[in-house]
Design an enzyme around this catalytic site. Structure first.
Site, PDB file in Angstrom:
ATOM      1  N   HIS A   1       0.749  -1.105   0.104  1.00 20.01           N
ATOM      2  CA  HIS A   1       0.217   0.079   0.109  1.00 20.01           C
ATOM      3  C   HIS A   1       1.042   1.093   0.040  1.00 20.01           C
ATOM      4  O   HIS A   1       1.945   2.065   0.961  1.00 20.01           O
ATOM      5  CB  HIS A   1      -0.988   0.034   1.468  1.00 20.01           C
ATOM      6  N   CYS A   2       0.536   2.192  -0.499  1.00 15.62           N
ATOM      7  CA  CYS A   2       1.643   3.234  -1.145  1.00 15.62           C
ATOM      8  C   CYS A   2       0.397   4.442  -0.865  1.00 15.62           C
ATOM      9  O   CYS A   2      -0.211   5.123  -1.395  1.00 15.62           O
ATOM     10  CB  CYS A   2       1.710   3.435  -2.705  1.00 15.62           C
ATOM     11  N   PRO A   3       1.358   4.882   1.056  1.00 13.81           N
ATOM     12  CA  PRO A   3       0.936   6.485   0.686  1.00 13.81           C
ATOM     13  C   PRO A   3       0.740   7.563   0.075  1.00 13.81           C
ATOM     14  O   PRO A   3       0.248   8.293   0.222  1.00 13.81           O
ATOM     15  CB  PRO A   3       1.330   6.800   2.177  1.00 13.81           C
TER      16      PRO A   3
END
Length: 354
Positions: A181-183
Protein backbone atom coordinates in the site's frame (compact mmCIF):
# COMPACT_ATOMS: atom_id res chain seq x y z
CA UNK A 1 -56.08 -1.98 46.15
CA UNK A 2 -55.00 -0.98 42.66
CA UNK A 3 -52.13 -2.76 40.87
CA UNK A 4 -49.43 -0.40 39.64
CA UNK A 5 -46.70 -1.99 37.50
CA UNK A 6 -44.39 1.02 37.92
CA UNK A 7 -44.56 0.75 41.71
CA UNK A 8 -43.67 -2.95 41.60
CA UNK A 9 -40.73 -2.21 39.32
CA UNK A 10 -39.38 0.45 41.66
CA UNK A 11 -39.79 -1.93 44.60
CA UNK A 12 -37.84 -4.67 42.84
CA UNK A 13 -35.03 -2.25 42.01
CA UNK A 14 -34.89 -1.11 45.63
CA UNK A 15 -34.78 -4.68 46.93
CA UNK A 16 -32.02 -5.57 44.45
CA UNK A 17 -29.99 -2.53 45.44
CA UNK A 18 -30.41 -3.41 49.14
CA UNK A 19 -29.34 -7.00 48.53
CA UNK A 20 -26.29 -5.94 46.50
CA UNK A 21 -25.33 -3.44 49.20
CA UNK A 22 -25.65 -6.06 51.94
CA UNK A 23 -23.44 -8.49 50.09
CA UNK A 24 -20.88 -5.74 49.47
CA UNK A 25 -21.07 -5.96 45.69
CA UNK A 26 -21.28 -3.14 43.17
CA UNK A 27 -23.10 -3.93 39.94
CA UNK A 28 -21.19 -2.59 36.94
CA UNK A 29 -22.89 -1.38 33.78
CA UNK A 30 -23.67 -4.05 31.23
CA UNK A 31 -21.28 -2.75 28.55
CA UNK A 32 -18.33 -2.89 30.98
CA UNK A 33 -19.19 -6.46 32.02
CA UNK A 34 -19.59 -7.42 28.37
CA UNK A 35 -16.19 -5.90 27.46
CA UNK A 36 -14.53 -7.62 30.41
CA UNK A 37 -16.00 -10.99 29.42
CA UNK A 38 -14.79 -10.48 25.87
CA UNK A 39 -11.24 -9.69 27.06
CA UNK A 40 -11.23 -12.79 29.26
CA UNK A 41 -12.35 -14.87 26.30
CA UNK A 42 -9.51 -13.48 24.18
CA UNK A 43 -6.94 -14.29 26.86
CA UNK A 44 -8.31 -17.79 27.35
CA UNK A 45 -8.30 -18.42 23.60
CA UNK A 46 -4.55 -17.84 23.55
CA UNK A 47 -4.06 -20.60 26.14
CA UNK A 48 -6.50 -23.23 24.89
CA UNK A 49 -5.91 -22.90 21.11
CA UNK A 50 -3.62 -25.63 19.76
CA UNK A 51 -2.69 -23.41 16.79
CA UNK A 52 -1.41 -20.58 18.97
CA UNK A 53 2.18 -19.53 18.30
CA UNK A 54 4.31 -16.43 18.75
CA UNK A 55 2.91 -14.81 15.58
CA UNK A 56 -0.69 -15.18 16.80
CA UNK A 57 0.19 -13.71 20.21
CA UNK A 58 2.10 -10.85 18.59
CA UNK A 59 -0.78 -10.01 16.23
CA UNK A 60 -3.30 -10.15 19.08
CA UNK A 61 -1.28 -7.91 21.40
CA UNK A 62 -0.40 -5.32 18.78
CA UNK A 63 -3.73 -5.31 16.95
CA UNK A 64 -4.67 -1.87 18.40
CA UNK A 65 -1.32 -0.50 17.21
CA UNK A 66 -1.83 -1.94 13.72
CA UNK A 67 -5.35 -0.54 13.58
CA UNK A 68 -4.11 2.92 14.61
CA UNK A 69 -1.33 2.93 12.00
CA UNK A 70 -3.75 1.78 9.28
CA UNK A 71 -6.27 4.44 10.23
CA UNK A 72 -3.68 7.24 10.27
CA UNK A 73 -2.19 6.11 6.96
CA UNK A 74 -5.65 5.99 5.38
CA UNK A 75 -6.43 9.48 6.66
CA UNK A 76 -3.08 10.97 5.59
CA UNK A 77 -3.26 9.45 2.09
CA UNK A 78 -4.82 12.57 0.56
CA UNK A 79 -2.25 14.72 2.38
CA UNK A 80 0.62 12.76 0.83
CA UNK A 81 -0.88 13.04 -2.65
CA UNK A 82 -1.29 16.79 -2.19
CA UNK A 83 2.31 17.03 -1.03
CA UNK A 84 3.55 15.21 -4.15
CA UNK A 85 1.59 17.59 -6.38
CA UNK A 86 2.84 20.68 -4.54
CA UNK A 87 6.51 19.65 -4.55
CA UNK A 88 6.43 18.63 -8.21
CA UNK A 89 4.65 21.85 -9.16
CA UNK A 90 7.22 23.91 -7.27
CA UNK A 91 10.08 22.29 -9.19
CA UNK A 92 8.27 22.93 -12.49
CA UNK A 93 7.70 26.54 -11.48
CA UNK A 94 11.40 27.07 -10.84
CA UNK A 95 12.32 25.26 -14.07
CA UNK A 96 10.00 27.35 -16.28
CA UNK A 97 10.46 30.75 -14.60
CA UNK A 98 14.16 30.58 -13.73
CA UNK A 99 16.07 27.83 -15.52
CA UNK A 100 14.39 27.94 -18.94
CA UNK A 101 15.07 31.69 -19.57
CA UNK A 102 18.70 31.17 -18.50
CA UNK A 103 19.06 28.14 -20.78
CA UNK A 104 17.55 29.97 -23.76
CA UNK A 105 20.02 32.80 -23.36
CA UNK A 106 23.17 30.73 -22.77
CA UNK A 107 22.83 27.29 -24.43
CA UNK A 108 23.35 26.46 -28.10
CA UNK A 109 20.29 25.61 -30.26
CA UNK A 110 21.16 21.91 -30.17
CA UNK A 111 21.27 21.77 -26.38
CA UNK A 112 18.09 23.84 -26.13
CA UNK A 113 16.26 21.37 -28.41
CA UNK A 114 17.58 18.43 -26.36
CA UNK A 115 16.47 19.90 -23.04
CA UNK A 116 13.05 20.88 -24.36
CA UNK A 117 12.36 17.46 -25.92
CA UNK A 118 13.71 15.30 -23.12
CA UNK A 119 12.35 17.45 -20.30
CA UNK A 120 8.81 17.57 -21.64
CA UNK A 121 8.79 13.86 -22.55
CA UNK A 122 9.90 13.03 -19.02
CA UNK A 123 7.28 15.35 -17.57
CA UNK A 124 4.47 13.78 -19.62
CA UNK A 125 5.51 10.28 -18.51
CA UNK A 126 5.60 11.33 -14.85
CA UNK A 127 2.19 13.02 -14.88
CA UNK A 128 0.51 10.25 -16.89
CA UNK A 129 1.77 7.35 -14.78
CA UNK A 130 1.15 9.10 -11.47
CA UNK A 131 -2.43 9.88 -12.45
CA UNK A 132 -3.04 6.31 -13.62
CA UNK A 133 -1.38 4.81 -10.53
CA UNK A 134 -3.58 6.81 -8.17
CA UNK A 135 -6.85 6.49 -10.11
CA UNK A 136 -6.62 2.88 -11.35
CA UNK A 137 -8.07 0.19 -9.12
CA UNK A 138 -5.43 -2.39 -8.13
CA UNK A 139 -7.94 -5.19 -8.65
CA UNK A 140 -10.16 -7.06 -6.19
CA UNK A 141 -11.36 -10.67 -6.02
CA UNK A 142 -15.00 -11.10 -7.08
CA UNK A 143 -17.46 -10.97 -4.19
CA UNK A 144 -20.05 -13.26 -5.77
CA UNK A 145 -19.65 -16.99 -6.28
CA UNK A 146 -17.56 -17.95 -9.30
CA UNK A 147 -15.45 -20.80 -10.66
CA UNK A 148 -12.09 -19.03 -10.19
CA UNK A 149 -9.52 -21.15 -8.34
CA UNK A 150 -8.39 -20.00 -4.92
CA UNK A 151 -5.60 -21.05 -2.57
CA UNK A 152 -6.89 -19.94 0.84
CA UNK A 153 -9.52 -17.93 2.70
CA UNK A 154 -9.11 -14.42 4.03
CA UNK A 155 -9.82 -14.44 7.75
CA UNK A 156 -10.86 -10.77 7.66
CA UNK A 157 -12.95 -10.65 4.48
CA UNK A 158 -14.23 -14.23 4.99
CA UNK A 159 -13.75 -14.68 1.26
CA UNK A 160 -11.68 -17.07 -0.91
CA UNK A 161 -8.31 -15.68 -1.99
CA UNK A 162 -6.82 -16.43 -5.42
CA UNK A 163 -3.08 -16.96 -5.80
CA UNK A 164 -0.89 -13.91 -5.09
CA UNK A 165 -3.81 -12.13 -3.39
CA UNK A 166 -3.34 -10.53 0.03
CA UNK A 167 -5.44 -8.48 2.42
CA UNK A 168 -4.68 -4.77 2.85
CA UNK A 169 -5.51 -3.48 6.31
CA UNK A 170 -5.55 0.14 5.10
CA UNK A 171 -7.93 -0.46 2.18
CA UNK A 172 -9.70 -3.09 4.34
CA UNK A 173 -10.09 -5.54 1.46
CA UNK A 174 -8.14 -8.14 -0.52
CA UNK A 175 -5.95 -7.00 -3.43
CA UNK A 176 -5.04 -9.05 -6.50
CA UNK A 177 -1.26 -9.59 -6.78
CA UNK A 178 -0.73 -7.08 -4.00
CA UNK A 179 2.72 -5.50 -3.78
CA UNK A 180 2.17 -2.93 -1.01
CA UNK A 181 0.00 0.00 0.00
CA UNK A 182 1.59 3.26 -1.13
CA UNK A 183 0.59 6.31 0.94
CA UNK A 184 2.08 8.61 -1.74
CA UNK A 185 -0.55 7.27 -4.13
CA UNK A 186 -3.28 6.88 -1.50
CA UNK A 187 -3.88 3.55 -3.21
CA UNK A 188 -2.76 -0.04 -3.13
CA UNK A 189 -0.28 -1.28 -5.71
CA UNK A 190 -1.74 -4.42 -7.25
CA UNK A 191 -2.25 -6.30 -10.49
CA UNK A 192 -3.86 -3.53 -12.54
CA UNK A 193 -1.72 -0.54 -11.46
CA UNK A 194 1.65 -2.13 -10.61
CA UNK A 195 3.07 -1.08 -13.99
CA UNK A 196 1.90 2.50 -13.51
CA UNK A 197 3.51 2.66 -10.08
CA UNK A 198 6.88 1.34 -11.25
CA UNK A 199 6.89 3.55 -14.36
CA UNK A 200 6.12 6.60 -12.24
CA UNK A 201 9.00 5.79 -9.87
CA UNK A 202 11.33 5.18 -12.81
CA UNK A 203 10.54 8.38 -14.71
CA UNK A 204 10.37 10.49 -11.57
CA UNK A 205 13.83 9.26 -10.57
CA UNK A 206 15.09 9.94 -14.10
CA UNK A 207 13.60 13.44 -13.99
CA UNK A 208 15.18 14.19 -10.62
CA UNK A 209 18.59 12.95 -11.78
CA UNK A 210 18.22 15.02 -14.96
CA UNK A 211 17.47 18.18 -12.95
CA UNK A 212 20.29 17.45 -10.52
CA UNK A 213 22.93 16.93 -13.23
CA UNK A 214 21.83 19.69 -15.58
CA UNK A 215 21.43 22.22 -12.74
CA UNK A 216 24.66 21.42 -10.88
CA UNK A 217 26.64 24.39 -12.24
CA UNK A 218 23.73 26.75 -11.63
CA UNK A 219 23.47 25.44 -8.07
CA UNK A 220 27.17 26.07 -7.42
CA UNK A 221 26.95 29.58 -8.87
CA UNK A 222 23.86 30.39 -6.78
CA UNK A 223 25.41 28.95 -3.62
CA UNK A 224 28.65 30.90 -4.11
CA UNK A 225 26.71 34.07 -4.85
CA UNK A 226 24.74 33.82 -1.60
CA UNK A 227 27.89 33.01 0.38
CA UNK A 228 29.63 36.03 -1.16
CA UNK A 229 26.71 38.32 -0.33
CA UNK A 230 26.32 37.22 3.29
CA UNK A 231 29.97 36.85 4.34
CA UNK A 232 31.88 39.48 2.34
CA UNK A 233 31.50 43.11 1.46
CA UNK A 234 30.65 42.37 -2.15
CA UNK A 235 28.01 44.51 -3.89
CA UNK A 236 24.57 43.46 -2.62
CA UNK A 237 22.13 41.59 -4.81
CA UNK A 238 18.57 42.67 -5.38
CA UNK A 239 15.65 40.82 -3.82
CA UNK A 240 14.90 39.22 -7.21
CA UNK A 241 18.46 37.92 -7.50
CA UNK A 242 18.32 36.41 -4.03
CA UNK A 243 15.00 34.68 -4.75
CA UNK A 244 16.39 33.25 -8.00
CA UNK A 245 19.48 31.90 -6.23
CA UNK A 246 17.47 30.39 -3.38
CA UNK A 247 15.00 28.84 -5.84
CA UNK A 248 17.84 27.15 -7.73
CA UNK A 249 19.30 25.82 -4.47
CA UNK A 250 15.89 24.57 -3.33
CA UNK A 251 15.26 22.78 -6.63
CA UNK A 252 18.71 21.15 -6.74
CA UNK A 253 18.59 19.92 -3.12
CA UNK A 254 15.05 18.58 -3.50
CA UNK A 255 15.63 16.79 -6.81
CA UNK A 256 18.97 15.35 -5.68
CA UNK A 257 17.50 13.99 -2.46
CA UNK A 258 14.38 12.57 -4.09
CA UNK A 259 16.39 11.20 -7.01
CA UNK A 260 18.71 9.31 -4.65
CA UNK A 261 15.92 7.87 -2.48
CA UNK A 262 13.52 7.11 -5.32
CA UNK A 263 16.32 5.68 -7.44
CA UNK A 264 17.14 3.16 -4.71
CA UNK A 265 13.44 2.23 -4.40
CA UNK A 266 13.11 1.83 -8.17
CA UNK A 267 16.22 -0.37 -8.30
CA UNK A 268 14.76 -2.56 -5.54
CA UNK A 269 11.47 -3.02 -7.40
CA UNK A 270 13.34 -3.73 -10.64
CA UNK A 271 15.14 -6.60 -8.91
CA UNK A 272 11.80 -7.97 -7.67
CA UNK A 273 10.25 -7.75 -11.13
CA UNK A 274 13.26 -9.54 -12.63
CA UNK A 275 12.64 -12.43 -10.22
CA UNK A 276 8.86 -12.47 -10.75
CA UNK A 277 8.11 -11.38 -7.18
CA UNK A 278 6.21 -8.70 -5.36
CA UNK A 279 7.35 -7.06 -2.12
CA UNK A 280 5.14 -9.40 -0.09
CA UNK A 281 6.20 -12.47 -2.03
CA UNK A 282 9.83 -11.60 -1.41
CA UNK A 283 9.36 -12.29 2.32
CA UNK A 284 7.17 -15.35 1.70
CA UNK A 285 9.66 -16.86 -0.75
CA UNK A 286 12.55 -16.21 1.63
CA UNK A 287 10.77 -18.11 4.40
CA UNK A 288 9.90 -20.97 2.04
CA UNK A 289 13.49 -21.16 0.82
CA UNK A 290 14.80 -21.50 4.37
CA UNK A 291 12.09 -23.98 5.35
CA UNK A 292 12.76 -26.29 2.42
CA UNK A 293 16.53 -25.89 2.80
CA UNK A 294 16.28 -27.42 6.27
CA UNK A 295 14.69 -30.45 4.61
CA UNK A 296 17.35 -30.63 1.94
CA UNK A 297 15.07 -29.35 -0.82
CA UNK A 298 15.24 -26.35 -3.16
CA UNK A 299 12.39 -23.86 -3.44
CA UNK A 300 11.46 -22.51 -6.88
CA UNK A 301 9.25 -19.49 -7.34
CA UNK A 302 6.32 -20.75 -9.46
CA UNK A 303 5.79 -17.29 -10.99
CA UNK A 304 9.35 -16.74 -12.18
CA UNK A 305 9.37 -17.09 -15.98
CA UNK A 306 12.94 -15.86 -16.48
CA UNK A 307 14.24 -12.27 -16.46
CA UNK A 308 13.17 -11.27 -19.97
CA UNK A 309 9.78 -12.96 -19.78
CA UNK A 310 9.11 -11.43 -16.36
CA UNK A 311 9.59 -7.96 -17.84
CA UNK A 312 7.43 -8.82 -20.85
CA UNK A 313 4.61 -10.00 -18.60
CA UNK A 314 4.99 -6.99 -16.34
CA UNK A 315 4.88 -4.38 -19.14
CA UNK A 316 2.44 -6.32 -21.32
CA UNK A 317 4.91 -6.56 -24.21
CA UNK A 318 3.63 -8.87 -26.93
CA UNK A 319 5.79 -7.73 -29.86
CA UNK A 320 8.90 -5.62 -30.45
CA UNK A 321 7.06 -2.39 -31.15
CA UNK A 322 5.43 -2.56 -27.72
CA UNK A 323 8.78 -1.71 -26.08
CA UNK A 324 8.26 1.75 -27.58
CA UNK A 325 4.48 2.16 -27.63
CA UNK A 326 3.84 0.55 -24.23
CA UNK A 327 7.03 1.33 -22.30
CA UNK A 328 8.59 4.53 -23.66
CA UNK A 329 5.27 6.21 -24.47
CA UNK A 330 2.13 6.69 -22.36
CA UNK A 331 -0.11 3.64 -22.67
CA UNK A 332 -3.23 2.64 -20.79
CA UNK A 333 -3.30 -1.00 -21.88
CA UNK A 334 -4.38 -3.61 -19.35
CA UNK A 335 -1.84 -6.09 -17.96
CA UNK A 336 -1.66 -9.66 -19.19
CA UNK A 337 -4.13 -11.91 -17.39
CA UNK A 338 -7.01 -11.19 -15.06
CA UNK A 339 -5.09 -11.48 -11.78
CA UNK A 340 -7.19 -14.47 -10.70
CA UNK A 341 -5.33 -17.30 -12.43
CA UNK A 342 -1.61 -17.63 -13.02
CA UNK A 343 0.57 -19.95 -15.08
CA UNK A 344 2.94 -21.68 -12.67
CA UNK A 345 6.61 -22.55 -13.25
CA UNK A 346 8.90 -21.22 -15.99
CA UNK A 347 8.51 -21.88 -19.68
CA UNK A 348 11.39 -23.13 -21.81
CA UNK A 349 10.66 -20.53 -24.48
CA UNK A 350 9.39 -16.97 -24.56
CA UNK A 351 5.88 -16.43 -23.30
CA UNK A 352 5.18 -13.91 -26.03
CA UNK A 353 6.79 -13.48 -29.44
CA UNK A 354 9.25 -10.69 -30.09
Amino acid sequence: MRYCPSSVLHLLRFVRLRSCTRRGRITLPFWIRELWAYMKLLVNSLYFNSLTDSDVVFDSVFEPVFWTVDYITRWFGSVFVTLVVILTSSVLLVAYLVLLPMALSTYSPGWIAWHLCYGHWNLVMIVFHYYKATMTSPGYPPTEKNDSPFVSFCKKCIMPKPARTHHCGICNRCILKMDHHCPWLNNCVGHFNHRYFFSFCLFMAMGCVYCSISGRNMFLDAYNAIETTYQTAAPPYTFKDKMIHKSIIYMWVLTSTVGLALGALTFWHAMLISRGETSIEKHINSKETKRLARRGRVYRNPFNYGRLNNWKVFFGVEKRSHWVTRVLLPSGHAPLGDGLTWVAFPFKKDLVPV
